[in-house]
Scaffold this active site. Structure first.
Site, PDB file in Angstrom:
ATOM      1  N   ASN A  34       0.471  -0.852  -0.218  1.00 43.61           N
ATOM      2  CA  ASN A  34      -0.065  -0.287  -0.231  1.00 43.61           C
ATOM      3  C   ASN A  34       0.411   1.140  -0.270  1.00 43.61           C
ATOM      4  O   ASN A  34       0.317   2.533  -0.367  1.00 43.61           O
ATOM      5  CB  ASN A  34      -0.844  -0.476   1.263  1.00 43.61           C
ATOM      6  CG  ASN A  34      -1.891  -1.316   1.016  1.00 43.61           C
ATOM      7  OD1 ASN A  34      -2.860  -1.068  -0.044  1.00 43.61           O
ATOM      8  ND2 ASN A  34      -2.415  -1.925   2.312  1.00 43.61           N
ATOM      9  N   ARG A 172     -22.981 -16.104 -31.709  1.00 41.17           N
ATOM     10  CA  ARG A 172     -21.944 -14.552 -30.698  1.00 41.17           C
ATOM     11  C   ARG A 172     -22.165 -13.958 -31.295  1.00 41.17           C
ATOM     12  O   ARG A 172     -21.382 -13.487 -31.879  1.00 41.17           O
ATOM     13  CB  ARG A 172     -20.827 -16.260 -31.070  1.00 41.17           C
ATOM     14  CG  ARG A 172     -20.575 -17.241 -30.310  1.00 41.17           C
ATOM     15  CD  ARG A 172     -19.575 -18.282 -30.851  1.00 41.17           C
ATOM     16  NE  ARG A 172     -17.641 -17.363 -30.035  1.00 41.17           N
ATOM     17  CZ  ARG A 172     -17.563 -18.049 -28.836  1.00 41.17           C
ATOM     18  NH1 ARG A 172     -18.668 -18.608 -28.064  1.00 41.17           N
ATOM     19  NH2 ARG A 172     -16.289 -17.236 -27.817  1.00 41.17           N
TER      20      ARG A 172
END
Length: 399
Positions: A34, A172
């Site tokens: 972080n 598709r």
């Protein structure tokens, strides 16, 4: 960035809205992830900057058990909630982290849990979700992104067959013909205290806010890190939003356009080097109608004069007070400070960087200078940093 003071808007909704960034120190994938430097600045700083600049929250907090993370959070303008060891374990749930925070802060009515590991956050991404809660009285709003992926049922045992879950194999559709599906991307969750008391982030009058797919990234492994670093350079928030009217770009030559090294020839002559792409970047700025000026503290700079002549830029040498010179130029060109950007590499550049609308620094700038910068190049001074900054300014100026 030290000493950031929030100046909340005048709002009809007087409920206290707190932004909370969970930032545990015990990351297993990347140690102290972080606060690891991403494009020259701590990972935590990228979301903090966007939250602060959004001016949407009554308080901004980082929840951590780690002293180093707490120090960085405070340096970048956040308050620190020192979470307990019990709430900082590998198996601690996010709802437990937020519940502990809420128990220590009874003044908070609404919470925004914002993910530190999604650094492509911009202030504009927070405006509408906050408005949905404050003005339209939603109880919870969360971030989603659209994905165009076909899903199939997972096979649980040998011999089992899979089946499609969100498509017809005989048709598709192209991406353009299919709207895709919405997925939580984890960048933020906003919710009332009443929901949190029920251990929920989503519920009541609930909605979502869709974010661009390009900004939906999450750092978990070292591989993610290199990918996100490239995206931050192109899409990250450095302190200016898109379509800003930048009119003046100023570069300190030493350590920015040149590599800050002095080379000595066999004859005892001193010379420095620069990167050709940096000068090409400056030419592109000028071609776009943006004024570019150079300055240096050096009072004897023949090589710098040659560089300025090559790119036909105004050069001021022997500059002792850079803010004073910038002020003179701003008044001369009748500009607003938000139309000015400045790139430097040393502590003497910091006042000018902070005064301008966007301060920048090369990757190898002094530590304090990098902390003061909003844009930090991934390249070194004299090695492509200027070109990266020029490209970014040109993207900001796109119509």
């Amino acid at each position: 960035m030290n000493g950031v003071i929030l100046q909340p808007k005048m709002r009809k909704d007087k409920r206290h809205f707190a932004a909370v960034i969970p930032a545990r120190g015990g990351s297993k994938g990347i140690r102290l992830k972080n606060i690891k430097l991403l494009c020259g600045q701590p990972l935590l700083s990228w979301v903090l900057r966007a939250i602060i600049d959004s001016n949407e929250f009554d308080s901004i907090w980082v929840s951590t058990e780690n002293a180093d993370i707490a120090r960085v959070a405070a340096e970048w303008g956040a308050q620190v909630h020192h979470r307990s060891p019990e709430a900082a374990q590998d198996n601690t749930l996010a709802v437990d982290t937020m519940t502990e925070f809420a128990e220590h802060h009874p003044e908070v009515d609404i919470l925004a849990m914002i993910q530190c590991t999604s650094p492509l956050l911009h202030p504009w991404m927070l405006h509408e979700p906050v408005k949905m809660i404050r003005e339209h009285k939603y109880d919870s709003v969360f971030a989603v992104s659209r994905r165009h992926l076909f899903r199939w049922k997972e096979i649980q045992k040998p011999g089992e067959l899979t089946v499609p879950e969100n498509l017809n194999p005989s048709y598709r559709p192209n991406r353009q013909a299919w709207p895709g599906e919405l997925y939580e991307n984890g960048q933020f969750y906003m919710f009332t205290r009443e929901l949190l008391d029920k251990r929920l982030f989503q519920g009541g009058k609930v909605s979502y806010y869709e974010l661009p797919e390009a900004s939906s990234v999450d750092i978990d492994t070292d591989l993610d890190w290199s990918i996100v670093e490239q995206r931050v350079t192109k899409f990250g928030y450095f302190g200016l939003e898109k379509k800003k009217n930048v009119k003046l770009v100023v570069f300190d030559v030493d350590g920015v356009i040149t590599d800050d090294e002095i080379h000595i020839s066999d004859k005892g002559e001193e010379f420095c080097s620069y990167h050709r792409s940096d000068l090409e970047g400056i030419k592109l700025l000028k071609k776009a109608g943006i004024e570019v000026r150079l300055l240096t503290e050096n009072s004897n700079a023949p090589s710098v004069r040659l560089i300025s002549e090559k790119i036909e830029c105004m050069l001021e040498i022997g500059v002792k007070n850079k803010v004073e010179l910038l002020t003179k130029w701003v008044e001369e060109l009748n500009l607003d400070w938000q139309q000015v950007t400045y790139m430097g590499n040393d502590e003497t550049d910091i006042p000018a960087m902070r005064k301008s609308g966007l301060g920048a620094a090369p990757a190898d700038a002094q530590t304090e200078t990098r902390y003061a910068a909003r844009f930090i190049a991934t390249n070194r001074g004299g090695r492509g940093a200027v070109r990266q900054f020029c490209d970014y300014i040109l993207r900001l100026s796109e119509k």
